[in-house]
Design a protein around this motif. Structure first.
Motif, PDB file in Angstrom:
ATOM      1  N   THR A 113       0.412  -1.738  -0.142  1.00  8.22           N
ATOM      2  CA  THR A 113       0.256   0.317  -0.366  1.00  8.22           C
ATOM      3  C   THR A 113       0.856   1.323   0.052  1.00  8.22           C
ATOM      4  OG1 THR A 113      -0.059   0.321   2.760  1.00  8.22           O
ATOM      5  CG2 THR A 113      -1.768  -1.472   1.109  1.00  8.22           C
ATOM      6  N   ILE A 114       2.450   1.378   0.372  1.00  4.56           N
ATOM      7  CA  ILE A 114       2.624   2.277   0.291  1.00  4.56           C
ATOM      8  C   ILE A 114       3.548   3.372  -0.846  1.00  4.56           C
ATOM      9  CG2 ILE A 114       5.299   3.299   1.351  1.00  4.56           C
ATOM     10  CD1 ILE A 114       5.926   0.878   2.633  1.00  4.56           C
ATOM     11  N   ILE A 115       3.085   2.150  -2.226  1.00  5.08           N
ATOM     12  CA  ILE A 115       3.093   3.840  -3.381  1.00  5.08           C
ATOM     13  C   ILE A 115       2.006   3.646  -3.749  1.00  5.08           C
ATOM     14  CG2 ILE A 115       3.418   3.319  -5.815  1.00  5.08           C
ATOM     15  CD1 ILE A 115       5.618   0.703  -5.527  1.00  5.08           C
ATOM     16  N   PHE A 116       0.804   2.499  -3.482  1.00  2.00           N
ATOM     17  CA  PHE A 116      -0.758   3.517  -3.775  1.00  2.00           C
ATOM     18  C   PHE A 116      -0.936   5.060  -2.573  1.00  2.00           C
ATOM     19  CE2 PHE A 116      -0.563  -0.994  -5.591  1.00  2.00           C
ATOM     20  CZ  PHE A 116      -0.553  -0.887  -7.125  1.00  2.00           C
ATOM     21  N   LEU A 117      -0.903   4.484  -1.731  1.00  2.00           N
ATOM     22  CA  LEU A 117      -0.559   5.779  -0.803  1.00  2.00           C
ATOM     23  C   LEU A 117      -0.338   7.174  -1.124  1.00  2.00           C
ATOM     24  CD1 LEU A 117      -1.303   3.819   2.582  1.00  2.00           C
ATOM     25  CD2 LEU A 117      -3.175   4.969   1.905  1.00  2.00           C
ATOM     26  N   ALA A 118       0.807   7.148  -1.428  1.00  2.00           N
ATOM     27  CA  ALA A 118       1.544   7.864  -1.839  1.00  2.00           C
ATOM     28  C   ALA A 118       1.325   8.981  -3.455  1.00  2.00           C
ATOM     29  CB  ALA A 118       3.028   7.470  -2.192  1.00  2.00           C
ATOM     30  N   ALA A 119       0.479   7.807  -3.895  1.00  2.00           N
ATOM     31  CA  ALA A 119       0.243   7.353  -5.695  1.00  2.00           C
ATOM     32  C   ALA A 119      -1.125   9.060  -5.439  1.00  2.00           C
ATOM     33  CB  ALA A 119       0.294   6.693  -6.696  1.00  2.00           C
ATOM     34  N   ILE A 120      -2.115   8.200  -4.552  1.00  2.00           N
ATOM     35  CA  ILE A 120      -3.282   8.768  -3.769  1.00  2.00           C
ATOM     36  C   ILE A 120      -3.590  10.763  -3.449  1.00  2.00           C
ATOM     37  CG2 ILE A 120      -5.396   8.432  -2.429  1.00  2.00           C
ATOM     38  CD1 ILE A 120      -5.342   5.756  -2.938  1.00  2.00           C
ATOM     39  N   PHE A 128     -18.474   5.558  -2.293  1.00  2.00           N
ATOM     40  CA  PHE A 128     -17.742   4.989  -3.389  1.00  2.00           C
ATOM     41  C   PHE A 128     -17.141   5.453  -4.123  1.00  2.00           C
ATOM     42  CE2 PHE A 128     -18.989   2.136  -7.097  1.00  2.00           C
ATOM     43  CZ  PHE A 128     -17.744   0.437  -6.566  1.00  2.00           C
ATOM     44  N   ARG A 129     -18.050   6.917  -5.466  1.00  2.00           N
ATOM     45  CA  ARG A 129     -18.295   7.039  -6.714  1.00  2.00           C
ATOM     46  C   ARG A 129     -16.848   7.813  -6.735  1.00  2.00           C
ATOM     47  NH1 ARG A 129     -22.315   6.131  -9.797  1.00  2.00           N
ATOM     48  NH2 ARG A 129     -21.645   7.914 -11.348  1.00  2.00           N
ATOM     49  N   GLN A 130     -16.814   8.477  -5.378  1.00  6.16           N
ATOM     50  CA  GLN A 130     -15.319   9.198  -5.866  1.00  6.16           C
ATOM     51  C   GLN A 130     -14.515   8.221  -5.688  1.00  6.16           C
ATOM     52  OE1 GLN A 130     -15.407  12.002  -2.386  1.00  6.16           O
ATOM     53  NE2 GLN A 130     -17.309  12.338  -1.862  1.00  6.16           N
ATOM     54  N   ALA A 131     -13.820   7.248  -5.145  1.00  7.01           N
ATOM     55  CA  ALA A 131     -13.113   6.772  -5.420  1.00  7.01           C
ATOM     56  C   ALA A 131     -12.693   5.744  -6.705  1.00  7.01           C
ATOM     57  CB  ALA A 131     -13.702   5.261  -4.566  1.00  7.01           C
ATOM     58  N   TRP A 132     -14.148   5.846  -6.957  1.00  4.49           N
ATOM     59  CA  TRP A 132     -14.086   4.973  -8.546  1.00  4.49           C
ATOM     60  C   TRP A 132     -14.054   5.936  -9.578  1.00  4.49           C
ATOM     61  CZ3 TRP A 132     -14.281  -0.270 -10.077  1.00  4.49           C
ATOM     62  CH2 TRP A 132     -14.546   0.348 -11.597  1.00  4.49           C
ATOM     63  N   HIS A 133     -13.836   6.693  -9.318  1.00  3.69           N
ATOM     64  CA  HIS A 133     -14.165   7.994 -10.288  1.00  3.69           C
ATOM     65  C   HIS A 133     -13.426   9.255 -10.704  1.00  3.69           C
ATOM     66  CE1 HIS A 133     -17.776   6.368 -13.072  1.00  3.69           C
ATOM     67  NE2 HIS A 133     -18.510   6.814 -11.815  1.00  3.69           N
ATOM     68  N   VAL A 134     -12.462   9.253  -9.623  1.00  5.75           N
ATOM     69  CA  VAL A 134     -11.556  10.359  -9.466  1.00  5.75           C
ATOM     70  C   VAL A 134     -10.178   9.625  -9.080  1.00  5.75           C
ATOM     71  CG1 VAL A 134     -11.340  12.047  -8.558  1.00  5.75           C
ATOM     72  CG2 VAL A 134     -12.997  12.231  -8.601  1.00  5.75           C
ATOM     73  N   THR A 135     -10.467   8.322  -7.717  1.00  7.67           N
ATOM     74  CA  THR A 135      -8.604   8.100  -7.147  1.00  7.67           C
ATOM     75  C   THR A 135      -8.052   7.098  -8.499  1.00  7.67           C
ATOM     76  OG1 THR A 135     -10.200   8.378  -4.787  1.00  7.67           O
ATOM     77  CG2 THR A 135      -7.884   6.778  -4.965  1.00  7.67           C
ATOM     78  N   LEU A 136      -9.148   5.807  -8.411  1.00  6.69           N
ATOM     79  CA  LEU A 136      -8.673   4.714  -9.312  1.00  6.69           C
ATOM     80  C   LEU A 136      -8.021   5.912 -10.498  1.00  6.69           C
ATOM     81  CD1 LEU A 136     -10.978   2.362  -8.399  1.00  6.69           C
ATOM     82  CD2 LEU A 136      -8.491   2.513  -8.213  1.00  6.69           C
ATOM     83  N   PRO A 137      -8.650   6.348 -11.356  1.00  7.29           N
ATOM     84  CA  PRO A 137      -8.094   7.030 -12.278  1.00  7.29           C
ATOM     85  C   PRO A 137      -6.763   7.802 -12.331  1.00  7.29           C
ATOM     86  CG  PRO A 137     -10.625   7.343 -12.984  1.00  7.29           C
ATOM     87  CD  PRO A 137      -9.978   6.520 -11.520  1.00  7.29           C
ATOM     88  N   ALA A 138      -7.051   8.420 -10.833  1.00  2.35           N
ATOM     89  CA  ALA A 138      -5.606   9.417 -11.033  1.00  2.35           C
ATOM     90  C   ALA A 138      -4.986   8.696 -10.649  1.00  2.35           C
ATOM     91  CB  ALA A 138      -5.650  10.782  -9.777  1.00  2.35           C
ATOM     92  N   ILE A 139      -4.400   7.222  -9.978  1.00  2.00           N
ATOM     93  CA  ILE A 139      -3.564   6.072 -10.012  1.00  2.00           C
ATOM     94  C   ILE A 139      -3.386   5.651 -10.998  1.00  2.00           C
ATOM     95  CG2 ILE A 139      -3.528   6.842  -7.409  1.00  2.00           C
ATOM     96  CD1 ILE A 139      -4.770   4.053  -6.855  1.00  2.00           C
ATOM     97  N   ARG A 140      -4.065   5.442 -12.201  1.00  2.00           N
ATOM     98  CA  ARG A 140      -4.505   4.636 -13.553  1.00  2.00           C
ATOM     99  C   ARG A 140      -2.788   4.219 -13.565  1.00  2.00           C
ATOM    100  NH1 ARG A 140      -7.103   5.979 -18.528  1.00  2.00           N
ATOM    101  NH2 ARG A 140      -5.680   6.895 -18.766  1.00  2.00           N
ATOM    102  N   SER A 141      -1.750   5.335 -14.140  1.00  2.00           N
ATOM    103  CA  SER A 141      -0.190   4.808 -14.173  1.00  2.00           C
ATOM    104  C   SER A 141      -0.094   4.433 -13.074  1.00  2.00           C
ATOM    105  CB  SER A 141       0.364   5.759 -14.729  1.00  2.00           C
ATOM    106  OG  SER A 141       0.447   7.290 -13.464  1.00  2.00           O
TER     107      SER A 141
END
Length: 333
Positions: free
Chosen positions: A198-205, A224-237
């Motif tokens: 989770t270290i890398i993903f928390l840093a990206a978030i 839930f929709r914030q995590a799905w439509h904002v957080t996940l697309p932001a850390i997609r790379s």
């Protein structure tokens, strides 16, 4: 005239070579401390990763420690032919790929899901306590993990089986049951490494623009929709890069874990390339043959990384490249 003559004959003039290397030396002088900072990492990979690669030549030899690399006779692809035609190849490949796929399907998303849940915690003190607790299993060796597993799942004196017996159920054979061995390894991996991942993903978030969440709230989006439509697309790379790196280790399932959990009852589903190389290369001294097996693993990993990288690039070109994706909508930006 001399420099012009060399240019007409196709040679690069000395002045042109100087001008070509001038930006490089300028950058080295300007950022000398940054390059000095990365020097230990570069030396580590050169000494322990790149230089030892010359040893793969023994995969094409009938290597003998007494004769050395230079004197050992060449046999070409004989070891590879022997390996692919061996009856052990199919079960080894099946077991390795099955364990890797289970880890890819169940273990790889686990740090992402845990990071999303930790990101939703509002109490910083509680969040840090949870992070510290889930990080701890990473620092335990596989010997300790295997010991804890035996204490919990042993059929005779395991805690889980004692609870089942106390509740009136029959004891279940966890450790010597071939049907649950792959799942057992996957659960061990999830418990041990999810928190550390989770270290890398928390840093990206943490780098996600808070204004995106504010805009999502104004549009009526819940957690839930914030995590799905904002957080996940932001850390997609970040997810894609880690996924590509994970594919490069598809043939590596972890020697220590499998070796410690293996027993005679599950050997038909537990024997993987690492244990096979250990048995033939270390115990039986077949260095050339085991090197050929290791080279095969490396080539498969390289092919998977290149293929995944090309797919990721193609996905980026057809998706939201050079555009901003918010709430599932791609905008020019």
């Amino acid at each position: 005239m001399a420099s012009q003559t060399r240019s007409r004959t196709g040679a690069i003039p000395y002045t042109a070579q100087q001008s070509r290397w001038k930006p490089v030396w300028t950058a080295l002088r300007r950022d000398k401390f940054l390059y000095l900072l990365i020097a230990p990492g570069v030396l580590f990979f050169l000494i322990f990763k790149f230089i030892p690669m010359w040893g793969i030549v023994i995969a094409f030899q009938d290597y003998s420690p007494y004769m050395g690399v230079m004197e050992s006779p060449w046999v070409g692809f004989d070891h590879f032919i022997r390996f692919f035609s061996n009856q052990d190849f199919q079960p080894l490949f099946r077991n390795t790929m099955a364990i890797s796929l289970l880890n890819l399907i169940f273990f790889f998303p686990s740090p992402i899901l845990l990071s999303l849940m930790l990101n939703e915690l509002r109490s910083e003190v509680y969040k840090k306590w949870i992070q510290s607790i889930v990080y701890m299993p990473h620092f335990l060796s596989w010997v300790i993990i295997a010991g804890i597993t035996f204490l919990l799942l042993s059929q005779s004196s395991g805690v889980i089986n004692q609870l089942l017996e106390h509740m009136g159920y029959a004891k279940y054979d966890f450790l010597t049951n071939a049907n649950v061995f792959w799942g057992l390894l996957t659960v061990q991996n999830i418990w041990k490494e999810t928190g550390w991942g989770t270290i890398i993903f928390l840093a990206a978030i943490a780098g996600v623009d808070p204004q995106l969440y504010e805009a999502a709230k104004m549009d009526g989006a819940g957690r839930f929709r914030q995590a799905w439509h904002v957080t996940l697309p932001a850390i997609r790379s970040v997810i894609i890069v880690l996924f590509i790196l994970r594919l490069g280790h598809m043939m590596d399932v972890g020697f220590e874990q499998v070796f410690l959990m293996m027993n005679g009852a599950v050997s038909n589903v537990a024997d993987v390339f690492e244990t096979y190389v250990y048995r033939l290369g270390i115990q039986q001294g077949q260095f050339s043959f085991s090197t050929a097996v290791g080279l095969f693993k490396s080539v498969v990993g390289l092919i998977l990384v290149i293929a995944a990288n090309k797919v990721a690039k193609r996905f980026g070109e057809e998706g939201c490249i050079d555009r901003r994706c918010t709430f599932g909508i791609c905008e020019s930006g």
